[in-house]
Design a protein around this motif. Structure first.
Motif, short mmCIF file in Angstrom:
data_model
loop_
_atom_site.label_atom_id
_atom_site.label_comp_id
_atom_site.label_asym_id
_atom_site.label_seq_id
_atom_site.Cartn_x
_atom_site.Cartn_y
_atom_site.Cartn_z
N GLU A 1 0.84 -1.18 0.00
CA GLU A 1 0.00 0.00 0.00
C GLU A 1 0.88 1.24 0.00
O GLU A 1 1.96 1.24 0.62
CB GLU A 1 -0.92 0.03 1.22
CG GLU A 1 -1.98 -1.06 1.21
CD GLU A 1 -2.91 -0.99 2.40
OE1 GLU A 1 -3.95 -1.69 2.38
OE2 GLU A 1 -2.60 -0.25 3.37
N ALA A 2 0.44 2.27 -0.69
CA ALA A 2 1.15 3.55 -0.72
C ALA A 2 0.21 4.65 -0.24
O ALA A 2 -1.00 4.61 -0.52
CB ALA A 2 1.65 3.85 -2.13
N TYR A 3 0.78 5.62 0.45
CA TYR A 3 -0.01 6.71 1.00
C TYR A 3 0.03 7.90 0.04
O TYR A 3 1.04 8.61 -0.06
CB TYR A 3 0.51 7.13 2.37
CG TYR A 3 -0.43 8.04 3.13
CD1 TYR A 3 -1.43 7.53 3.94
CD2 TYR A 3 -0.32 9.42 3.01
CE1 TYR A 3 -2.30 8.36 4.63
CE2 TYR A 3 -1.18 10.28 3.68
CZ TYR A 3 -2.17 9.73 4.49
OH TYR A 3 -3.04 10.56 5.16
N VAL A 4 -1.06 8.09 -0.68
CA VAL A 4 -1.20 9.21 -1.61
C VAL A 4 -2.63 9.73 -1.49
O VAL A 4 -3.54 9.01 -1.07
CB VAL A 4 -0.91 8.79 -3.07
CG1 VAL A 4 0.56 8.47 -3.27
CG2 VAL A 4 -1.78 7.62 -3.49
N GLY A 5 -2.83 10.98 -1.85
CA GLY A 5 -4.17 11.53 -1.81
C GLY A 5 -4.81 11.54 -0.44
O GLY A 5 -6.04 11.55 -0.31
N GLY A 6 -3.98 11.47 0.61
CA GLY A 6 -4.50 11.53 1.97
C GLY A 6 -4.96 10.21 2.56
O GLY A 6 -5.60 10.20 3.63
N ARG A 7 -4.63 9.07 1.93
CA ARG A 7 -5.00 7.77 2.47
C ARG A 7 -4.14 6.68 1.83
O ARG A 7 -3.40 6.93 0.88
CB ARG A 7 -6.48 7.47 2.23
CG ARG A 7 -6.91 7.60 0.78
CD ARG A 7 -8.22 6.91 0.49
NE ARG A 7 -8.03 5.47 0.37
CZ ARG A 7 -8.96 4.65 -0.13
NH1 ARG A 7 -10.13 5.12 -0.51
NH2 ARG A 7 -8.72 3.35 -0.24
N TRP A 8 -4.26 5.45 2.37
CA TRP A 8 -3.54 4.31 1.83
C TRP A 8 -4.32 3.69 0.67
O TRP A 8 -5.54 3.49 0.76
CB TRP A 8 -3.34 3.24 2.90
CG TRP A 8 -2.42 3.64 4.02
CD1 TRP A 8 -2.78 4.05 5.27
CD2 TRP A 8 -0.99 3.65 3.98
NE1 TRP A 8 -1.66 4.33 6.02
CE2 TRP A 8 -0.54 4.08 5.26
CE3 TRP A 8 -0.04 3.34 3.02
CZ2 TRP A 8 0.80 4.21 5.58
CZ3 TRP A 8 1.31 3.47 3.33
CH2 TRP A 8 1.72 3.90 4.60
N TYR A 9 -3.61 3.36 -0.43
CA TYR A 9 -4.20 2.67 -1.56
C TYR A 9 -3.42 1.38 -1.84
O TYR A 9 -2.21 1.31 -1.64
CB TYR A 9 -4.17 3.55 -2.81
CG TYR A 9 -5.23 4.63 -2.82
CD1 TYR A 9 -6.53 4.36 -3.25
CD2 TYR A 9 -4.93 5.92 -2.38
CE1 TYR A 9 -7.50 5.36 -3.25
CE2 TYR A 9 -5.89 6.91 -2.37
CZ TYR A 9 -7.18 6.62 -2.81
OH TYR A 9 -8.15 7.60 -2.78
N THR A 10 -4.14 0.38 -2.34
CA THR A 10 -3.57 -0.93 -2.64
C THR A 10 -2.91 -0.94 -4.01
O THR A 10 -3.47 -0.42 -4.99
CB THR A 10 -4.68 -2.00 -2.60
OG1 THR A 10 -5.17 -2.12 -1.26
CG2 THR A 10 -4.15 -3.35 -3.07
N PHE A 11 -1.72 -1.58 -4.06
CA PHE A 11 -1.02 -1.82 -5.32
C PHE A 11 -0.51 -3.26 -5.30
O PHE A 11 0.00 -3.72 -4.28
CB PHE A 11 0.14 -0.85 -5.51
CG PHE A 11 -0.31 0.59 -5.65
CD1 PHE A 11 -0.64 1.11 -6.89
CD2 PHE A 11 -0.43 1.40 -4.53
CE1 PHE A 11 -1.08 2.42 -7.01
CE2 PHE A 11 -0.86 2.71 -4.64
CZ PHE A 11 -1.19 3.23 -5.89
#
Length: 264
Positions: free
Chosen positions: A205-215
């Motif tokens: 997960e990466a923290y972008v746009g103010g939250r964690w997103y799955t990759f």
């Protein structure tokens, strides 16, 4: 939707051995645990604690002989992980404090050695989510996902020199490249619906746009329900079990994941 997942581990213990397990998912904004079972055989005392990353850990002393753990869980989660093309890069001074450890190099994610490579991968991509997507695309083009390709944990630098790798090692490379761009990134271990062959799975997960997103470099999309069990800087933080002393023999491991109608 609801997902039922289970994991069974069977050991042969030669001498009484201390273990740490990390097999219990916790509820959060992306998943809700509706029902859970955790059975030790033989039944022995266990102590649970929470590690620095919020993971639920079980500590016990396994007796000599056959020893097994059976876990199962019903979790409500999304049918696909969220995506957010164009989500912005978060300046370091604006990051939440809990994300800061995921900016630093770690044992298997030597991000300080990927600055030039990461920059070249993301040329002409907007800072933030789109850079993470470019990194995943690079990994998918460069290294073949091969389940069962190796038992030894491989660092980002090592996997970058290989032609094939397992999910854990691909995640290490993705994490290292994201951190090299000052994007917080963390490893996740858990269950993934429709995985073939079925096993526990690793992604990042990466923290972008103010939250964690799955990759996930093993997938060409983010479909399928996911149940996160543990989060950490790299594989050293998210081992489903750690045994100390004379090595115990893992006789069998079985994982199942299936969609269900309700948690009943």
């Amino acid at each position: 939707m609801w997902i039922h997942a289970s994991c069974s581990l069977d050991f042969n213990i030669t001498v009484a051995s201390p273990f740490l397990f990390m097999l219990r998912p916790r509820s959060g904004w992306q998943q809700w645990v509706g029902r859970e079972e955790y059975v030790l055989s033989p039944g022995i005392p266990a102590v649970e604690f929470t590690d620095p990353f919020g993971n639920l850990c079980q500590r016990l002393m396994a007796p000599p002989g056959k020893f097994s753990i059976r876990t199962s869980v019903n979790v409500e989660c999304a049918e696909a992980s969220d995506s957010a093309p164009g989500a912005h890069f978060v300046e370091i001074q604006q990051l939440p404090e809990e994300t800061l450890p995921f900016l630093l190099p770690s044992r298997f994610c030597e991000s300080d050695r990927f600055s030039h490579m990461a920059a070249s991968i993301v040329t002409d991509h907007n800072p933030g989510y789109d850079q993470c997507t470019a990194i995943v695309d690079y990994i998918r083009r460069s290294i073949r996902y091969t389940p069962g390709a190796g038992m030894d944990i491989v660092s980002a630098c090592e996997v970058n020199q290989r032609s094939d790798a397992v999910c854990r090692d691909l995640a290490h490379l993705g994490i290292a490249c994201c951190r090299a761009l000052s994007i917080p990134a963390r490893m996740v271990v858990g269950y993934l619906e429709n995985l073939h062959p079925m096993d526990l799975h690793a992604w990042f997960e990466a923290y972008v746009g103010g939250r964690w997103y799955t990759f996930d470099p093993t997938q060409d999309n983010l479909t399928g329900g996911r149940i996160a069990i543990a989060y950490g800087r790299d594989a050293a933080d998210v081992a489903i079990y750690t045994q100390f002393g004379n090595p115990a023999e893992l006789l069998a491991m079985s994982v199942t994941v299936q969609r269900i109608q309700s948690p009943a």
